[in-house]
Design a protein around this motif. Sequence first.
Motif, short mmCIF file in Angstrom:
data_model
loop_
_atom_site.label_atom_id
_atom_site.label_comp_id
_atom_site.label_asym_id
_atom_site.label_seq_id
_atom_site.Cartn_x
_atom_site.Cartn_y
_atom_site.Cartn_z
N GLY A 87 0.80 -1.23 0.00
CA GLY A 87 0.00 0.00 0.00
C GLY A 87 0.83 1.27 0.00
N GLY A 88 1.87 1.28 0.85
CA GLY A 88 2.72 2.47 0.93
C GLY A 88 3.41 2.75 -0.39
N CYS A 89 3.90 1.70 -1.03
CA CYS A 89 4.58 1.89 -2.32
C CYS A 89 3.60 2.30 -3.41
CB CYS A 89 5.33 0.63 -2.72
SG CYS A 89 6.84 0.40 -1.75
N ARG A 90 2.37 1.83 -3.34
CA ARG A 90 1.37 2.28 -4.33
C ARG A 90 1.21 3.80 -4.24
NH1 ARG A 90 -3.03 -2.73 -4.59
NH2 ARG A 90 -1.41 -4.28 -4.26
N GLN A 91 1.15 4.31 -3.02
CA GLN A 91 1.02 5.76 -2.85
C GLN A 91 2.28 6.48 -3.35
OE1 GLN A 91 -1.87 7.26 -1.63
NE2 GLN A 91 -0.91 9.18 -2.26
N ARG A 92 3.46 5.91 -3.07
CA ARG A 92 4.71 6.54 -3.53
C ARG A 92 4.82 6.49 -5.05
NH1 ARG A 92 6.76 3.14 0.53
NH2 ARG A 92 6.53 4.27 2.47
N LEU A 93 4.39 5.38 -5.64
CA LEU A 93 4.40 5.28 -7.11
C LEU A 93 3.44 6.31 -7.70
CD1 LEU A 93 4.38 1.38 -7.45
CD2 LEU A 93 6.25 2.88 -8.18
N ALA A 94 2.28 6.49 -7.04
CA ALA A 94 1.26 7.42 -7.54
C ALA A 94 1.82 8.84 -7.65
CB ALA A 94 0.04 7.42 -6.62
N GLU A 95 2.70 9.19 -6.73
CA GLU A 95 3.30 10.53 -6.70
C GLU A 95 4.00 10.87 -8.02
OE1 GLU A 95 2.93 12.46 -4.02
OE2 GLU A 95 4.19 14.13 -4.67
N PHE A 96 4.54 9.83 -8.69
CA PHE A 96 5.36 10.05 -9.89
C PHE A 96 4.80 9.32 -11.11
CE2 PHE A 96 8.13 10.37 -6.14
CZ PHE A 96 8.51 11.69 -6.27
N SER A 97 3.49 9.01 -11.09
CA SER A 97 2.89 8.26 -12.19
C SER A 97 1.83 9.08 -12.91
CB SER A 97 2.25 6.98 -11.65
OG SER A 97 3.24 6.12 -11.15
N GLY A 98 1.45 8.61 -14.09
CA GLY A 98 0.36 9.22 -14.84
C GLY A 98 -0.58 8.13 -15.32
N ALA A 99 -1.56 8.54 -16.14
CA ALA A 99 -2.58 7.59 -16.60
C ALA A 99 -1.96 6.47 -17.45
CB ALA A 99 -3.63 8.33 -17.41
N SER A 114 0.35 -6.95 -16.50
CA SER A 114 0.55 -5.51 -16.70
C SER A 114 -0.66 -4.78 -16.14
CB SER A 114 0.70 -5.24 -18.20
OG SER A 114 0.67 -3.85 -18.44
N LEU A 115 -0.42 -3.83 -15.23
CA LEU A 115 -1.51 -3.11 -14.57
C LEU A 115 -1.30 -1.61 -14.68
CD1 LEU A 115 -1.39 -5.17 -11.24
CD2 LEU A 115 -3.23 -5.31 -12.93
N ALA A 116 -2.40 -0.87 -14.59
CA ALA A 116 -2.31 0.59 -14.44
C ALA A 116 -2.29 0.90 -12.95
CB ALA A 116 -3.52 1.25 -15.10
N LEU A 117 -1.76 2.06 -12.58
CA LEU A 117 -1.76 2.40 -11.16
C LEU A 117 -3.19 2.49 -10.62
CD1 LEU A 117 0.43 3.01 -9.00
CD2 LEU A 117 -0.46 5.32 -9.11
N SER A 118 -4.12 2.92 -11.47
CA SER A 118 -5.52 3.02 -11.02
C SER A 118 -6.12 1.65 -10.72
CB SER A 118 -6.36 3.75 -12.07
OG SER A 118 -6.25 3.09 -13.31
N ASP A 119 -5.53 0.58 -11.29
CA ASP A 119 -5.97 -0.77 -10.92
C ASP A 119 -5.54 -1.09 -9.49
OD1 ASP A 119 -6.92 -1.28 -13.53
OD2 ASP A 119 -4.93 -1.95 -14.17
N LEU A 120 -4.33 -0.63 -9.14
CA LEU A 120 -3.77 -0.93 -7.82
C LEU A 120 -4.25 0.04 -6.75
CD1 LEU A 120 -0.05 -1.59 -8.82
CD2 LEU A 120 -1.65 -3.29 -7.96
N LEU A 121 -4.53 1.28 -7.17
CA LEU A 121 -4.85 2.32 -6.20
C LEU A 121 -6.03 3.17 -6.67
CD1 LEU A 121 -3.63 3.33 -3.45
CD2 LEU A 121 -2.47 5.09 -4.78
N PRO A 122 -7.23 2.55 -6.72
CA PRO A 122 -8.40 3.33 -7.15
C PRO A 122 -8.80 4.33 -6.07
CG PRO A 122 -9.06 1.12 -6.49
CD PRO A 122 -7.56 1.17 -6.36
N HIS A 123 -9.50 5.37 -6.48
CA HIS A 123 -9.98 6.41 -5.55
C HIS A 123 -8.84 6.94 -4.69
CE1 HIS A 123 -13.89 4.95 -6.77
NE2 HIS A 123 -13.57 3.75 -6.36
N SER A 124 -7.71 7.24 -5.31
CA SER A 124 -6.53 7.64 -4.53
C SER A 124 -6.66 9.06 -4.00
CB SER A 124 -5.27 7.51 -5.38
OG SER A 124 -5.33 8.39 -6.47
N PHE A 125 -5.90 9.36 -2.98
CA PHE A 125 -5.89 10.66 -2.32
C PHE A 125 -5.42 11.74 -3.29
CE2 PHE A 125 -3.25 13.57 0.46
CZ PHE A 125 -4.33 14.31 0.92
N GLU A 126 -6.29 12.68 -3.57
CA GLU A 126 -5.92 13.80 -4.45
C GLU A 126 -6.58 15.04 -3.91
OE1 GLU A 126 -6.91 13.17 -8.59
OE2 GLU A 126 -6.33 11.07 -8.39
N THR A 127 -5.88 16.14 -3.92
CA THR A 127 -6.51 17.40 -3.53
C THR A 127 -5.85 18.57 -4.21
OG1 THR A 127 -6.91 18.92 -1.71
CG2 THR A 127 -5.08 17.40 -1.42
#
Length: 131
Positions: A87-99, A114-127
């Motif tokens: 989970g922690g790495c999914r959030q760290r990957l999200a910081e530097f990933s795109g669609a 092969s997965l998209a980040l949105s497969d691993l981390l849907p509804h991710s923290f964004e503000t």
Amino acid sequence: MPKNELFVAAREAMAKAHAPYSKFPVGAAIRAEDGRIYTGANIENLSFPEGWCAETTAISHMVMAGQRKIMEVAVIAEKLALCPPCGGCRQRLAEFSGASTRIYLCDETGIKKSLALSDLLPHSFETEILG
Ligand SMILES: O=c1ccn([C@H]2C[C@H](O)[C@@H](CO)O2)c(=O)[nH]1
Ligand SMILES: [Zn+2]
């Protein structure tokens, strides 16, 4: 760039893991926007919570090389068929990933999923407040 190169880099990185406590070596390889590969392995510590994951090491290498965008990342674990990032790495990957960022889960023979980040981390923290 052949995806196989990313898999081989992740497997080579796994051999550098410092995992004497879990005995669960993991390797990761990121291809960044510059086309280069940045690798990482998990680095554990006698004070167990102080260790960190292979993906985190690879992200550190990428960032310190001046890169900020992950195009693709391959992850492999010696003792698991496929090793999805924690989970922690999914959030760290999200910081530097795109669609279009792809996450490849590998076994010892190559890329299996092969997965998209949105497969691993849907509804991710964004503000917008924090930018
Ligand atoms: O995606 C993962 C999952 C686990 N680990 C590491 C953390 C710890 O050192 C060991 C066992 O959890 O594997 C990673 O490096 N990446
Ligand atoms: Zn992790």
